[in-house]
Design an enzyme around this catalytic site. Sequence first.
Site, mmCIF file in Angstrom:
data_model
loop_
_atom_site.group_PDB
_atom_site.id
_atom_site.type_symbol
_atom_site.label_atom_id
_atom_site.label_comp_id
_atom_site.label_asym_id
_atom_site.label_seq_id
_atom_site.Cartn_x
_atom_site.Cartn_y
_atom_site.Cartn_z
ATOM 1 N N GLU A 61 6.372 1.036 -4.382
ATOM 2 C CA GLU A 61 5.140 0.308 -3.636
ATOM 3 C C GLU A 61 3.955 0.739 -4.626
ATOM 4 O O GLU A 61 3.935 1.588 -5.356
ATOM 5 C CB GLU A 61 4.928 0.587 -2.376
ATOM 6 N N ASP B 115 -3.160 2.191 2.773
ATOM 7 C CA ASP B 115 -3.468 2.105 1.531
ATOM 8 C C ASP B 115 -4.885 1.604 1.117
ATOM 9 O O ASP B 115 -5.302 0.695 1.816
ATOM 10 C CB ASP B 115 -2.567 1.171 0.706
HETATM 11 C C1 FRU Z 1 2.361 1.169 1.209
HETATM 12 C C2 FRU Z 1 2.643 -0.270 1.996
HETATM 13 C C3 FRU Z 1 2.446 -1.354 1.004
HETATM 14 C C4 FRU Z 1 2.288 -2.502 1.888
HETATM 15 C C5 FRU Z 1 1.296 -1.723 2.730
HETATM 16 C C6 FRU Z 1 1.293 -2.521 4.326
HETATM 17 O O1 FRU Z 1 2.071 2.022 2.083
HETATM 18 O O2 FRU Z 1 3.922 0.023 2.685
HETATM 19 O O3 FRU Z 1 3.797 -1.623 0.275
HETATM 20 O O4 FRU Z 1 1.652 -3.648 0.997
HETATM 21 O O5 FRU Z 1 1.716 -0.205 2.934
HETATM 22 O O6 FRU Z 1 0.137 -1.917 5.068
#
Ligand code: FRU
Length: 478
Positions: free
Chosen positions: A192, A22
């Site tokens: 998310e 992300d």
């Molecule tokens: C989304 C996620 C988020 C989390 C991050 C961990 O891709 O699962 O929810 O904060 O990646 O790397």
Amino acid sequence: DANREAFRPFYHNTPVYGWMNDPNGMFYKDGEYHLYYQYNPYGSMWGNMNWGHSSSKDLISWQHHPVAIQPNGLGAVFSGSSVVDKDNTAGFGKDAIIAIYTSAGASQIQSLAYSLDNGMTFHVYENNPIIAADKECRDPNMFWHEKSGKWILVLAAALEKEMWIYSSPDLKNWTKESSFGHGYGAQEGVWECPDLMELPVRGTDRTKWVLICNINPGGPFGGSAAQYFVGDFDGKTFTCDTKPEVTKWMDYGKDHYAAVSWSNTPEKRHTVIAWMSNWQYANNVPTRQFRSANTLPRDIELYEGSDGELYLAATPAPEVNALRTGKALKYGAFSAGTKKVSRKLPVENSGICEINLELAPRSADKVYITLSNDKDEQTVMTYDLRNSTFSMDRTASGLTDFNKDFPAITVAPCPAEAKQRLRLFIDRCSIEAFEGDGRFAMTNLVFPQHPYTTISIAVDKGRCKVNDLTVNLLKVNN
Ligand code: FRU
């Protein structure tokens, strides 16, 4: 550079070494766009989450910086957001950069860190966590809400499939105001990476609120994807305009996830960037020293569709035009029939270019646009004019067997109009397709063993006029 890894993009942001997911905590200040990202500095698979850091003056050439936030006593550093605290509401100093992220240890709690050097280094706040909910909550995303004179933070209650909305006067003390979800939109996966923003409606002086909600799995073609809701926000509650069962997607490819926007942008511009991969196979894609790139930065706004509903339009940020070298090859206008008309892509392009097309399909029901190489690998895009769709087929695009979920045909609704304009960005292992006015975007990874060298156009029946086919060579940037 002959030794450059064959699939490393040239004009998309990638980590020099290691794993990225992300985009995080993006803010603009003093002429620079800061981009943090979920980063594993020790290997090219997910793990050991840090905030990696890149910055750019023009959104296309990225400078790499040392890790900005490292795992500290409370766990790994998951996704979050940053703001510029202009009025020193938090007391760390005027114009301090305040980041709030998820500390992932035994549970997921929210932590604050602040930077007094424009985001280069961060100090972890001594009274963390600042939010500790009893559910699995993550990816806090905040902004200053002018009308209520408060900071607002949206937190993903992942397993509840809800977005929890908090307010605060000082970025440290947060009060839960409401929650949104309760059966709305796509529900198959966890919720998310939220983002909430007020966007203009194209061609009007109206604005509406948009809540971005990334989900995994449950995307339209499997795995992770970005959905959004259009509605209103009164400083406490987000109310969705549409019925719960309506689902809207930001991008109709398989490789567009965790899309969020920059804060503190000039002229309140709304620019988003996403992670260009999918949790189904992100750890298996055939790169070695690094894994994953970001999408191109995209400016978003709303438009009214032919059904009267409001949808997001995404167009490449105008800065992307500066990638053009000035060398453009014009192949239009011509007419294509059932036999393929092929044009060679310039050799010096070696897998990086921008293609602009304008088609007048006339008597054809289907128009096929094929990118291919000398190894019989091809990506086929199809306008299906009877069904008003645009699709991309990557089942024979190159290396596909590294994961069973990789081969795919993705489909977008496409406006039913006599002329179709398309913008394609190709960068070694990715194709981003944008409808001329951004009314659909489609992002897909492809791993051809040699770069695509040919573009061909054909129809199922009748003829199609190709008014414009222009190939722009692009500068090698990153
Ligand atoms: C989304 C996620 C988020 C989390 C991050 C961990 O891709 O699962 O929810 O904060 O990646 O790397």
